[in-house]
Design an enzyme around this catalytic site. Structure first.
Site, short mmCIF file in Angstrom:
data_model
loop_
_atom_site.label_atom_id
_atom_site.label_comp_id
_atom_site.label_asym_id
_atom_site.label_seq_id
_atom_site.Cartn_x
_atom_site.Cartn_y
_atom_site.Cartn_z
N GLY A 109 -10.65 -18.23 -6.35
CA GLY A 109 -11.67 -18.86 -7.18
C GLY A 109 -12.16 -17.93 -8.27
N SER A 110 -13.45 -18.01 -8.50
CA SER A 110 -14.02 -17.34 -9.68
C SER A 110 -13.84 -15.83 -9.72
CB SER A 110 -15.51 -17.65 -9.74
OG SER A 110 -15.70 -19.05 -9.68
#
Lengths: 125, 577
Positions: free
Chosen positions: B274-275
């Protein structure tokens, strides 16, 4: 003939002497070998003992176990950053906390008083 | 004088007799001499049987603390058919070991058809000596060695375990037999009798702090699993790596080492980080020069690419500067930055930092990354914020370490390594200047961004959060997440990277119903830093305004800190372990 007899006699005596020496040497060797075996066995046993102690020590040093024991028996806390100070910061603080004898009335030695307090606390427990 | 005339009588003349006597004596002496020099020892019936054993190196941590060792033990057995006096044997044995069952031994020993009976198993050398000293015919001792892991579960996934035949089956244990066979051979002494220990980069104190905090987080946020690591950003050494649930290498089968959920999440599994991956995109764009820290990107509306719509979780609905995109973790802004760099350059950069290849370390458990089948505009835009491709968490950590250590990608290792060796292996991926900007962004994110709640006061943590939706039955799930945090400290001169990953943490009252990384993985990492920084000799700096704010935040998030453990354990403080 007479010469041969003498020679034979000398040889015989020499032979007996050498046989005795050889036997003695062999016996010595055998004893030494036995000693070596015994010492080797001792060393091996000691090495095994050391090994076992090393493993036991490692088990005792397991941080998980130590934390468990600390939690159960000791009044200790994780160290916060405000308690970690450089030497210079401590030195800068020193004058304020300088040792002043007879600072408190009735207590001549604060250090002794502190020790007494700790001992009293332990006695209570 | 011929033989024929003299006959038998002549043989017994005095002279001949003498010669014969001498000949006999010499023969005996010659025979004896030959026996002494050439003769083999007559077969000696020893009371001890030794199993042939190839030395297996111990495994120790960076400070020499034992993690795996061969422990000798002896087992006593009887051969009843060789036994002369059963009663005497039983009596002597029970005098040394009173706990033995005399009646049972007597029955077993009396059965002369028996060839083999165990008397005592796994005893120490002292007891072994006392039994051998009894000198009972038919009682013998077998020597064996067993692999012992004194730290138990502590570093189960790194150390691994070996089977009864002393063959490594997982972790470093398997490395010692397989890929690291040359390394292992280099440890064995020329005598072949013993070996120097294999020294790992691991530090058991750091390992414990990480494991304890991950366990706490798993309990607190009701996560299915957790993982984490601590890495030296300048050498690539892994000081700690934990994957939970774990197993006890002393009894791997019973403690479930072979179950699927026990795999080493940090290397044997691939996850969409993810981020966290956004940091890679930022480094790429800053290094390529298409983005600058003062440049702004349009994040007013969702970004549409074909049928795909990219949204923001913390939507700001305005133009954002590059640092703002970072601290608000804007998907839109990051995707725009990646598209600006271009498809091919994006792909090439990811390949350069090693995210497209299987990362190999000493651990045999290594998973191949899952990549999009075709590299399109959509895959580039989603990959920019860590969607659509999955890598080993260790791989992600390795790249982040390179972004902050001055720009050098260093292959991670579980073995102790010095800075010079790391320098040789390192490869520059971004410039020193870009790395400096990345450090600024990471630190900013911990001061006012999504990593606020790390808050380890005075230790200048910086990092990036990631919350990925888990893929369940082939689709992204809104309710099940994988939260992660990769950070480092002290950010002004990073030394150690800390990664924390939680598998499906649940929202709790304390997290005000949130289950994103900032509410679980980040505070956990903060606690890890606060525990390990003093051990690793990183000095806190509390004089800045930021640090004072952090300290206040820290006290609110971690009310159990600085409370004596015995008191906290009694539940005097809410939220304490």
């Amino acid at each position: 003939m007479r010469f041969l007899n003498v020679l034979n006699g000398v040889l015989l005596i020499g032979l007996i002497v050498f046989a005795v020496v050889l036997y003695a040497r062999e016996q010595q060797t055998r004893l030494a070998e036995r000693e070596i075996r015994r010492l080797e066995a001792d060393i091996a046993r000691e090495e095994e003992n050391i090994r076992i102690l090393q493993v036991e020590r490692a088990m005792l040093m397991n941080p998980e176990r130590i934390e468990r024991l600390v939690r159960r028996h000791l009044v200790m806390a994780p160290v916060g950053p405000e308690r970690i100070r450089g030497l210079n910061a401590i030195l800068a603080d020193l004058p304020a906390r300088a040792y002043k004898p007879d600072a408190q009335e009735g207590v001549s030695d604060p250090l002794a008083a502190l020790i007494a307090r700790v001992q009293a606390g332990e006695a209570k427990r | 004088m011929t033989a024929g005339r003299a006959g038998i009588g002549a043989l017994f003349t005095r002279q001949r007799l003498t010669i014969l006597a001498f000949a006999a004596v010499f023969l005996v002496i010659a025979g004896k001499a030959a026996w002494l020099t050439l003769g083999v020892d007559p077969e000696r019936r020893t009371a001890v049987v030794r199993k042939a054993h190839i030395p297996r190196p111990d495994i120790v941590d960076r400070n020499g603390i034992l993690l795996a060792a061969d422990m000798p033990f002896a087992s006593v057995f009887a051969e009843p058919y060789r036994m002369i006096d059963v009663d005497e044997a039983v009596e002597k044995l029970t005098s040394v070991v009173p706990s033995l069952n005399a009646a049972k031994l007597r029955r077993l020993f009396s059965d002369k058809r028996r060839k083999f009976v165990w008397v005592l198993r796994k005893i120490g050398p002292d007891l072994e000596k006392r039994i051998l000293d009894l000198g009972i015919p038919g009682i013998r001792v077998m020597k064996e060695k067993r692999r012992i892991y004194p730290m138990g579960r502590l570093a189960a996934h790194v150390v691994g375990f070996s089977n009864i035949d002393s063959k490594g089956l997982s972790g470093i244990e398997r490395f010692l037999d397989g890929a690291g066979a040359i390394f292992t051979a280099s440890l064995i002494n020329p005598s072949g009798k013993d070996a120097r220990p294999a020294q790992l980069a691991l530090d058991v104190r750091v390992q414990h702090a990480l494991r304890a905090e991950l366990q706490r987080a798993m309990r607190k946020y009701k996560a299915l699993g957790a993982g984490g690591l601590v890495m030296n950003v300048h050498t690539g050494e892994i000081l700690a790596m934990v994957s939970l649930p774990d197993f006890n290498p002393n009894d791997p089968v019973k403690t479930g080492a072979l179950k699927k959920d026990r795999l080493n999440r940090m290397t044997a599994g691939v996850y969409e980080l993810g981020s966290v991956i956004k940091a890679v995109t930022f480094a790429m764009a800053l290094d390529a020069g298409t983005a600058r820290l003062d440049k702004s990107y349009d994040a007013r509306f969702p970004l549409r690419i074909g049928r795909m719509k990219i949204n923001d979780y913390h939507a700001q609905r305005r133009w954002l500067t590059v640092p703002e995109i970072f601290i608000h973790s804007s998907n839109i802004g990051t995707a725009r930055m990646a598209l600006e760099v271009g498809l091919e350059r994006h792909k090439a950069f990811l390949r350069k930092v090693g995210l497209f290849d299987k990362l190999r370390t000493e651990l045999p458990e290594a998973a191949r990354p899952l990549l999009p089948r075709r590299w399109t505009k959509v895959s580039s835009a989603t990959a920019a914020f860590g969607h659509g491709f999955a890598v080993q968490p260790l791989q992600g950590a390795t790249v982040i370490a390179a972004l902050i250590n001055g720009g050098k990608l260093i292959p991670p290792t579980f073995l102790k390594r010095d800075k010079d060796a790391a320098e040789v292996l390192s490869r520059r991926i971004i410039s020193e200047d870009t790395s400096r900007k990345m450090r600024y962004l990471f630190r900013l994110n911990a001061i006012e961004g999504t990593a606020r709640r790390a808050a380890a006061p005075g230790w200048r943590v910086g990092g990036k959060t990631g919350t990925a939706e888990k893929v369940i039955n082939g689709r992204y799930s809104k309710d099940h997440r994988l939260t992660s945090f990769i950070g480092a400290f002290p950010m002004d001169d990073p030394k150690y990277l800390v990664m924390v990953m939680l598998d499906d943490p649940r929202p709790t009252a304390e997290t005000r119903g949130f289950a994103t990384s900032g509410w679980n993985a980040v505070p956990t990492a903060g606690r890890v830093v606060a525990r390990i920084a003093p051990i690793l000799g990183v000095k806190p700096k509390l004089d800045s305004e930021e640090a004072k704010k952090e300290l206040a935040r820290w006290r609110k998030i971690n009310p159990d800190w600085n409370v004596p453990m015995a008191v906290a354990a009694k539940g005097a403080v809410s939220g304490a372990q």
